[in-house]
Design an enzyme around this catalytic site. Structure first.
Site, PDB file in Angstrom:
ATOM      1  N   PHE A   1      53.074  61.110  45.406  1.00 52.99           N
ATOM      2  CA  PHE A   1      53.727  62.129  43.662  1.00 52.99           C
ATOM      3  C   PHE A   1      54.897  61.138  42.715  1.00 52.99           C
ATOM      4  O   PHE A   1      55.617  61.607  42.224  1.00 52.99           O
ATOM      5  CB  PHE A   1      53.798  63.744  43.302  1.00 52.99           C
ATOM      6  CG  PHE A   1      52.569  64.045  44.800  1.00 52.99           C
ATOM      7  CD1 PHE A   1      51.529  64.427  44.085  1.00 52.99           C
ATOM      8  CD2 PHE A   1      53.314  64.769  45.625  1.00 52.99           C
ATOM      9  CE1 PHE A   1      50.306  65.243  44.772  1.00 52.99           C
ATOM     10  CE2 PHE A   1      52.302  65.075  46.753  1.00 52.99           C
ATOM     11  CZ  PHE A   1      51.234  64.959  46.422  1.00 52.99           C
TER      12      PHE A   1
ATOM     13  N   GLY B   1      63.259  65.176  48.935  1.00 55.45           N
ATOM     14  CA  GLY B   1      61.870  65.676  48.670  1.00 55.45           C
ATOM     15  C   GLY B   1      61.281  64.210  48.695  1.00 55.45           C
ATOM     16  O   GLY B   1      60.941  63.159  48.072  1.00 55.45           O
TER      17      GLY B   1
ATOM     18  N   SER C   1      58.929  57.445  46.974  1.00 54.76           N
ATOM     19  CA  SER C   1      60.165  57.011  46.001  1.00 54.76           C
ATOM     20  C   SER C   1      60.555  56.752  47.028  1.00 54.76           C
ATOM     21  O   SER C   1      61.991  55.888  45.811  1.00 54.76           O
ATOM     22  CB  SER C   1      60.277  58.488  45.691  1.00 54.76           C
ATOM     23  OG  SER C   1      60.416  59.681  46.649  1.00 54.76           O
TER      24      SER C   1
ATOM     25  N   ASP D   1      63.848  65.854  53.820  1.00 52.23           N
ATOM     26  CA  ASP D   1      62.592  66.832  53.718  1.00 52.23           C
ATOM     27  C   ASP D   1      62.877  67.566  55.172  1.00 52.23           C
ATOM     28  O   ASP D   1      62.901  66.474  56.208  1.00 52.23           O
ATOM     29  CB  ASP D   1      61.743  65.777  53.277  1.00 52.23           C
ATOM     30  CG  ASP D   1      60.738  66.262  53.083  1.00 52.23           C
ATOM     31  OD1 ASP D   1      60.289  67.649  53.522  1.00 52.23           O
ATOM     32  OD2 ASP D   1      59.611  65.509  51.464  1.00 52.23           O
TER      33      ASP D   1
ATOM     34  N   GLY E   1      56.303  70.302  53.926  1.00 49.63           N
ATOM     35  CA  GLY E   1      55.558  70.393  52.213  1.00 49.63           C
ATOM     36  C   GLY E   1      56.154  71.470  51.968  1.00 49.63           C
ATOM     37  O   GLY E   1      56.250  72.467  52.442  1.00 49.63           O
TER      38      GLY E   1
ATOM     39  N   ASP F   1      63.522  66.355  44.070  1.00 53.80           N
ATOM     40  CA  ASP F   1      61.825  66.142  43.625  1.00 53.80           C
ATOM     41  C   ASP F   1      61.845  67.059  45.197  1.00 53.80           C
ATOM     42  O   ASP F   1      60.563  66.463  46.249  1.00 53.80           O
ATOM     43  CB  ASP F   1      62.191  65.241  43.694  1.00 53.80           C
ATOM     44  CG  ASP F   1      59.889  64.350  43.589  1.00 53.80           C
ATOM     45  OD1 ASP F   1      59.541  65.407  42.840  1.00 53.80           O
ATOM     46  OD2 ASP F   1      59.146  63.238  43.703  1.00 53.80           O
TER      47      ASP F   1
ATOM     48  N   HIS G   1      59.350  73.023  43.706  1.00 52.52           N
ATOM     49  CA  HIS G   1      58.835  74.029  42.202  1.00 52.52           C
ATOM     50  C   HIS G   1      59.296  75.139  42.177  1.00 52.52           C
ATOM     51  O   HIS G   1      59.291  75.383  40.691  1.00 52.52           O
ATOM     52  CB  HIS G   1      57.438  72.544  41.984  1.00 52.52           C
ATOM     53  CG  HIS G   1      57.964  71.110  41.716  1.00 52.52           C
ATOM     54  ND1 HIS G   1      59.384  70.523  42.553  1.00 52.52           N
ATOM     55  CD2 HIS G   1      56.934  70.123  41.372  1.00 52.52           C
ATOM     56  CE1 HIS G   1      58.660  69.411  41.825  1.00 52.52           C
ATOM     57  NE2 HIS G   1      57.422  69.468  41.860  1.00 52.52           N
TER      58      HIS G   1
ATOM     59  N   HIS H   1      62.823  64.944  38.835  1.00 54.26           N
ATOM     60  CA  HIS H   1      61.587  64.519  38.996  1.00 54.26           C
ATOM     61  C   HIS H   1      60.647  65.844  38.272  1.00 54.26           C
ATOM     62  O   HIS H   1      60.569  67.099  38.163  1.00 54.26           O
ATOM     63  CB  HIS H   1      60.586  64.057  39.769  1.00 54.26           C
ATOM     64  CG  HIS H   1      59.193  63.104  39.588  1.00 54.26           C
ATOM     65  ND1 HIS H   1      58.323  63.325  40.654  1.00 54.26           N
ATOM     66  CD2 HIS H   1      59.192  62.242  39.053  1.00 54.26           C
ATOM     67  CE1 HIS H   1      57.312  62.509  39.784  1.00 54.26           C
ATOM     68  NE2 HIS H   1      57.655  61.873  38.751  1.00 54.26           N
ATOM     69  N   ASP H   2      59.570  65.756  37.229  1.00 47.81           N
ATOM     70  CA  ASP H   2      58.275  67.188  36.808  1.00 47.81           C
ATOM     71  C   ASP H   2      59.502  67.269  36.065  1.00 47.81           C
ATOM     72  O   ASP H   2      59.386  68.830  35.882  1.00 47.81           O
ATOM     73  CB  ASP H   2      58.428  67.523  38.245  1.00 47.81           C
ATOM     74  CG  ASP H   2      57.269  66.576  39.428  1.00 47.81           C
ATOM     75  OD1 ASP H   2      55.987  66.081  38.984  1.00 47.81           O
ATOM     76  OD2 ASP H   2      58.221  67.159  40.383  1.00 47.81           O
TER      77      ASP H   2
END
Ligand code: SAH
Ligand code: MG
Length: 209
Positions: free
Chosen positions: A18, A44, A50, A69, A73, A139, A142, A167-168
């Site tokens: 992503f 992440g 990335s 990470d 998920g 990242d 969220h 990010h995001d």
């Protein structure tokens, strides 16, 4: 931003993930400049998209990239959710597992001697962390709780002069979830960071105090 031309050992499109190419190239340039001062860390990694950009920059500097990470998920990757990918389901456990794909990426991109995978939650990985970091890329999850935790755990470890990239970032709630944007604003309000140019949804801050 100008910098040296980016040559990637594998095509980024061959890695699930992503991140837009432009964002990845910005991460590369940032890490390439920052990693002169110390190691980099991302929260992440998923399948390593990335990680590819950051890792190649670190390798060129003979520097390390820590890649945190739990590989289980985020909420949106779970079975039945919008970003679930059945290929990442571990049949034995019935749970999501992106670690195998991540390791494949490291091997294909010849980053096994550059990237230190930390298969743990961000909170666990950060609990005893002491080493100053030249660049932190957030990242991960969220949810507000996850994003706030990532900010609180990792922002203090960014060296003065170092970079915090998030990010995001969606300033308009109509475009996406607000948690990453909120921690971006928190960092600015702390007075410890100044904003650099954004690249698409990649927010970039430099530590100034
Ligand atoms: N950077 C990746 C995308 C990351 S997706 C890319 O370039 O494609 C978000 C990742 O954050 C997922 O792999 C998920 O497992 C991880 N994650 C979510 N919450 C986490 C937490 N609390 N600790 C560690 N990792 C987390
Ligand atoms: Mg993201």
């Amino acid at each position: 931003m100008t910098g040296r031309p980016l040559r990637l050992p594998v095509a980024p499109e061959s890695i699930k993930g992503f991140l837009e190419v432009e964002e990845g190239e910005r991460l590369y340039q940032l890490a390439r400049a920052a990693s002169e001062r110390g190691p980099c860390l991302e929260v992440g990694s998923y399948c390593g998209k990335s990680t590819l950009y950051l890792g190649v920059a670190c390798r060129e500097r003979n520097q390390l990239l820590y890649a945190v990470d739990h590989h289980r998920g985020s909420e949106e990757h779970q079975p039945g959710e919008a970003y679930h990918d059945g290929e990442l389901l571990d049949e034995r456990s019935g749970r999501l597992d992106s670690f195998r794909a991540f390791r494949d990426t490291l091997a294909r991109a010849e980053l096994e001697n550059t990237v230190v995978p930390i298969v743990a939650s961000s909170a666990m990985a950060g609990r005893h962390w002491l080493h100053p970091l030249a660049l932190v890329f957030i990242d991960g999850g969220h949810s507000r709780e996850a994003a706030l935790n990532d900010y609180r755990v990792w922002a203090p470890h960014v060296q003065v002069g170092g970079v915090l990239a998030i990010h995001d970032i969606f300033p308009d709630p109509a475009d996406g979830g607000q948690a990453p944007y909120e921690i971006f604003e928190l960092a600015l309000a702390s007075g410890l960071f100044k904003a650099l140019d954004k690249t698409l949804t990649l927010g970039v801050l430099q530590r100034i105090g």
